[in-house]
Motif scaffolding. Structure first.
Motif, mmCIF file in Angstrom:
data_model
loop_
_atom_site.group_PDB
_atom_site.id
_atom_site.type_symbol
_atom_site.label_atom_id
_atom_site.label_comp_id
_atom_site.label_asym_id
_atom_site.label_seq_id
_atom_site.Cartn_x
_atom_site.Cartn_y
_atom_site.Cartn_z
ATOM 1 N N LEU A 128 88.339 -19.443 -50.573
ATOM 2 C CA LEU A 128 88.113 -20.219 -49.918
ATOM 3 C C LEU A 128 90.023 -20.710 -49.963
ATOM 4 O O LEU A 128 90.327 -21.378 -51.229
ATOM 5 N N ARG A 129 90.713 -21.016 -48.418
ATOM 6 C CA ARG A 129 91.982 -20.955 -48.935
ATOM 7 C C ARG A 129 92.536 -22.042 -48.613
ATOM 8 O O ARG A 129 93.300 -23.006 -48.845
ATOM 9 N N HIS A 130 91.336 -23.334 -47.256
ATOM 10 C CA HIS A 130 91.293 -24.829 -47.284
ATOM 11 C C HIS A 130 89.984 -25.023 -46.857
ATOM 12 O O HIS A 130 89.287 -23.372 -46.253
ATOM 13 N N ARG A 131 89.672 -26.421 -46.523
ATOM 14 C CA ARG A 131 88.509 -26.378 -45.641
ATOM 15 C C ARG A 131 88.436 -27.147 -44.599
ATOM 16 O O ARG A 131 89.489 -27.922 -44.202
ATOM 17 N N VAL A 132 87.463 -26.974 -44.285
ATOM 18 C CA VAL A 132 87.729 -27.487 -42.203
ATOM 19 C C VAL A 132 86.607 -29.371 -42.571
ATOM 20 O O VAL A 132 85.971 -29.142 -43.618
ATOM 21 N N THR A 133 87.742 -29.690 -42.284
ATOM 22 C CA THR A 133 87.462 -30.991 -41.783
ATOM 23 C C THR A 133 86.979 -31.997 -40.847
ATOM 24 O O THR A 133 86.706 -32.696 -40.511
ATOM 25 N N GLU A 134 86.919 -30.934 -39.949
ATOM 26 C CA GLU A 134 86.325 -31.743 -38.696
ATOM 27 C C GLU A 134 85.438 -30.695 -38.054
ATOM 28 O O GLU A 134 86.035 -29.715 -37.650
ATOM 29 N N PRO A 135 84.147 -30.732 -38.089
ATOM 30 C CA PRO A 135 83.228 -30.094 -37.399
ATOM 31 C C PRO A 135 83.114 -29.213 -35.997
ATOM 32 O O PRO A 135 83.407 -30.097 -35.576
ATOM 33 N N ARG A 136 82.906 -28.128 -36.178
ATOM 34 C CA ARG A 136 82.445 -27.563 -34.813
ATOM 35 C C ARG A 136 81.505 -27.230 -34.489
ATOM 36 O O ARG A 136 81.400 -26.408 -35.043
ATOM 37 N N VAL A 137 80.249 -27.801 -34.312
ATOM 38 C CA VAL A 137 78.791 -28.245 -34.075
ATOM 39 C C VAL A 137 78.529 -27.874 -32.884
ATOM 40 O O VAL A 137 79.196 -27.964 -31.824
ATOM 41 N N GLN A 138 77.954 -26.209 -32.640
ATOM 42 C CA GLN A 138 77.815 -25.837 -31.289
ATOM 43 C C GLN A 138 76.461 -26.156 -31.046
ATOM 44 O O GLN A 138 75.891 -26.694 -31.480
ATOM 45 N N ALA A 139 76.160 -26.327 -28.816
ATOM 46 C CA ALA A 139 75.329 -27.269 -28.496
ATOM 47 C C ALA A 139 73.724 -26.147 -28.925
ATOM 48 O O ALA A 139 72.703 -26.719 -29.187
ATOM 49 N N GLN A 140 73.880 -25.006 -29.096
ATOM 50 C CA GLN A 140 73.266 -24.439 -29.193
ATOM 51 C C GLN A 140 72.942 -23.431 -31.358
ATOM 52 O O GLN A 140 73.954 -22.947 -30.405
ATOM 53 N N VAL A 141 71.657 -22.918 -31.235
ATOM 54 C CA VAL A 141 72.571 -22.368 -32.134
ATOM 55 C C VAL A 141 72.214 -20.636 -31.591
ATOM 56 O O VAL A 141 70.762 -20.132 -31.321
ATOM 57 N N ARG A 142 73.250 -19.836 -32.020
ATOM 58 C CA ARG A 142 73.057 -18.305 -31.402
ATOM 59 C C ARG A 142 72.668 -17.269 -32.992
ATOM 60 O O ARG A 142 72.912 -16.511 -32.671
ATOM 61 N N ILE B 118 84.569 -29.801 -53.350
ATOM 62 C CA ILE B 118 85.082 -27.841 -53.885
ATOM 63 C C ILE B 118 86.317 -28.378 -53.574
ATOM 64 O O ILE B 118 87.362 -28.889 -52.721
ATOM 65 N N LEU B 119 87.059 -26.819 -54.846
ATOM 66 C CA LEU B 119 87.932 -27.020 -54.742
ATOM 67 C C LEU B 119 88.551 -24.991 -53.629
ATOM 68 O O LEU B 119 87.648 -23.734 -53.227
ATOM 69 N N SER B 120 89.962 -24.899 -53.201
ATOM 70 C CA SER B 120 91.028 -23.831 -52.777
ATOM 71 C C SER B 120 90.444 -22.841 -54.065
ATOM 72 O O SER B 120 90.556 -23.039 -55.790
ATOM 73 N N ASP B 121 90.801 -21.208 -53.821
ATOM 74 C CA ASP B 121 91.234 -20.553 -55.015
ATOM 75 C C ASP B 121 92.096 -21.272 -55.782
ATOM 76 O O ASP B 121 92.188 -20.682 -56.593
ATOM 77 N N ALA B 122 92.820 -21.711 -54.808
ATOM 78 C CA ALA B 122 94.742 -21.779 -55.269
ATOM 79 C C ALA B 122 94.073 -23.091 -56.559
ATOM 80 O O ALA B 122 95.264 -23.328 -57.725
ATOM 81 N N GLU B 123 93.032 -23.955 -55.998
ATOM 82 C CA GLU B 123 92.857 -25.195 -56.773
ATOM 83 C C GLU B 123 92.010 -24.654 -58.084
ATOM 84 O O GLU B 123 92.651 -25.245 -59.502
ATOM 85 N N CYS B 124 91.033 -23.657 -57.195
ATOM 86 C CA CYS B 124 90.520 -23.482 -59.307
ATOM 87 C C CYS B 124 91.055 -22.449 -59.967
ATOM 88 O O CYS B 124 91.554 -22.827 -61.093
ATOM 89 N N THR B 125 92.288 -21.679 -59.453
ATOM 90 C CA THR B 125 93.137 -21.152 -60.385
ATOM 91 C C THR B 125 94.370 -21.821 -60.951
ATOM 92 O O THR B 125 94.091 -21.895 -62.592
ATOM 93 N N ALA B 126 94.757 -23.052 -60.771
ATOM 94 C CA ALA B 126 95.283 -23.814 -61.633
ATOM 95 C C ALA B 126 94.387 -25.129 -62.531
ATOM 96 O O ALA B 126 94.945 -24.744 -63.919
ATOM 97 N N ALA B 127 92.956 -25.047 -62.029
ATOM 98 C CA ALA B 127 92.602 -26.213 -63.302
ATOM 99 C C ALA B 127 92.183 -24.545 -64.094
ATOM 100 O O ALA B 127 92.072 -25.088 -65.451
ATOM 101 N N HIS B 128 91.414 -23.841 -64.335
ATOM 102 C CA HIS B 128 91.848 -22.888 -65.414
ATOM 103 C C HIS B 128 93.253 -22.447 -66.196
ATOM 104 O O HIS B 128 92.886 -22.617 -67.240
ATOM 105 N N ALA B 129 94.353 -22.867 -65.173
ATOM 106 C CA ALA B 129 95.087 -22.657 -66.033
ATOM 107 C C ALA B 129 95.115 -23.997 -66.908
ATOM 108 O O ALA B 129 95.815 -23.803 -68.274
#
Length: 401
Positions: free
Chosen positions: A195-209, A370-381
């Motif tokens: 994960l590089r960054h999170r999505v904060t504004e969901p984009r949900v399609q009208a139909q599931v494909r 939920i952490l990005s990879d960079a945040e996970c690395t900082a927590a491990h450090a």
């Protein structure tokens, strides 16, 4: 991270040697590769076998990679025969001797064992030394998850010699609690999941494909349960199933079984086997619904985090790590494990209700922690830094044997 990349221009004070018992692309190996590629605040080196490509590219990130360890026998941890168990144990000893001869091992201020097998190797190699050993708990510490022989070897040869443990969930840590000496420092840290960054504004399609599943192709991950549920709910429709992941080691037969199952269920033209996917966020973004279908409790469930971080409607099996993250009906749906009929019913509900998909996607986007990879690395450090006082003395002077 090199000294030139650091704000103060100084070399990091801690030298951490990461040890992996395999170089193949399993979940643990990919998590370690992501951790090291994210720019650790320590001087990182890696010791592993030469087979596999999970760590390709790390040298370009400034990580010293030494392919010194021998390959362990496949299936050794689950062996029920004394011959294979004895061969596996001997291979662990051979790997420990190879590790001990490594200059990187002698120079390390801290040893980080990435898996249970790596922990046994490190514990055997580290005897007579005072270098801290941190063991990563990525699987539940039970005979069912580790195999009876693997469980006995890990709990008797590795855990008693650990100075610290990192668990990928509270469930994982609890499974080892009775086997951990009181002195052991312990922490629950999310594993990097691409994960590089999170999505904060969901984009949900009208139909599931497109309905997708991410994970190594192995039976306990439940891809066969997903295919049965998908066939029951969507056979003959324009909805497509996508399986991202590849088999490893002895699991190629399971992939063949899955392909035959798709034909048997009449959905072969609706199922795409994507193989290993490097860009997991891009795959997740291309799906309308994500599925996690493990048939037994999952230690963490990276698919769950990947889906929630990208604000996707999600169905997961209850128990273990996923139940720590999902509030069913709020940011995902939980179903009973190994019940294709339950999974089918949940998928039908999601596909038929745009409002439910939108609600779950919004809940996923708002899930804290939920952490990005960079945040996970900082927590491990931060956790590694707790062992810094022991790292202040040169390793050569700390060795006693």
């Amino acid at each position: 991270m090199s000294a030139a990349d650091r704000p103060d221009g100084q070399e990091p004070s801690m030298r951490v040697l990461h040890v992996s018992h395999t170089g193949h692309r399993g979940g643990a190996e990919l998590a370690l590769a992501r951790l090291l590629a994210a720019g650790p605040a320590w001087t990182a080196a890696l010791c592993c076998p030469s087979s596999g490509d999970a760590f390709d590219g790390l040298t370009g990130c400034g990580i010293t990679v030494e392919q010194r360890l021998p390959r362990l026998p496949v299936g050794g941890t689950r062996s029920r025969g004394p011959m294979l168990a004895a061969r596996y144990l001997a291979s662990l000893g051979t790997a420990a001797r190879a590790l001990r001869r490594s200059p990187l091992f002698g120079e390390a201020d801290l040893i980080h064992a990435n898996t249970a097998a790596a922990a046994i190797i490190c514990a055997l190699a580290n005897r007579g030394r005072q270098v801290p050993l941190v063991v990563h708990l990525r699987d539940l510490v039970t005979p069912e998850s580790m195999g009876r022989f693997g469980y006995l070897a890990f709990t008797r040869l590795a855990l008693p010699h650990a100075d610290g443990v990192i668990a990928n969930s509270r469930t994982t840590l609890a499974s080892a609690a009775e086997r951990l000496p009181a002195r052991v420092r312990r922490v629950v840290l999310q594993s990097p999941s691409g994960l590089r960054h999170r999505v904060t504004e969901p984009r949900v399609q009208a139909q599931v494909r497109a309905i997708g599943m991410v994970g190594r192709l192995q039976r306990w991950k439940g891809q066969h349960v997903f295919l049965r549920a998908f066939a029951d709910a969507f056979r003959g429709t324009d909805v497509q199933a996508h399986l991202a992941g590849a088999p490893l080691f002895e699991e190629a037969a399971y992939e063949r079984e899955l392909r035959l199952l798709a034909v048997e269920l009449g959905i072969a033209d609706q199922v795409t086997f994507r193989g290993h996917v490097d860009d997991v966020p891009a795959f997740v973004d291309s799906m309308d619904v994500l599925v996690h279908a493990s048939v037994r409790p999952e230690p963490l469930g990276q698919t769950v985090l990947q889906a929630m971080a990208r604000a996707k409607p999600l169905v997961a099996t209850e128990g273990g790590g996923p139940s720590e993250w999902i509030r069913s009906g709020h940011n995902g749906l939980l179903v009973r494990p190994d019940r294709s009929e339950d999974l089918s019913a949940a998928l039908r509900r999601l596909v038929s209700s745009y409002e439910m998909r939108l609600r779950l996607a919004a809940g996923a986007a708002g899930t804290p922690g939920i952490l990005s990879d960079a945040e996970c690395t900082a927590a491990h450090a931060a956790f590694f830094q707790e062992f810094a006082p022991a790292a202040s003395t040169p390793p050569q002077r700390r060795r006693s044997g």
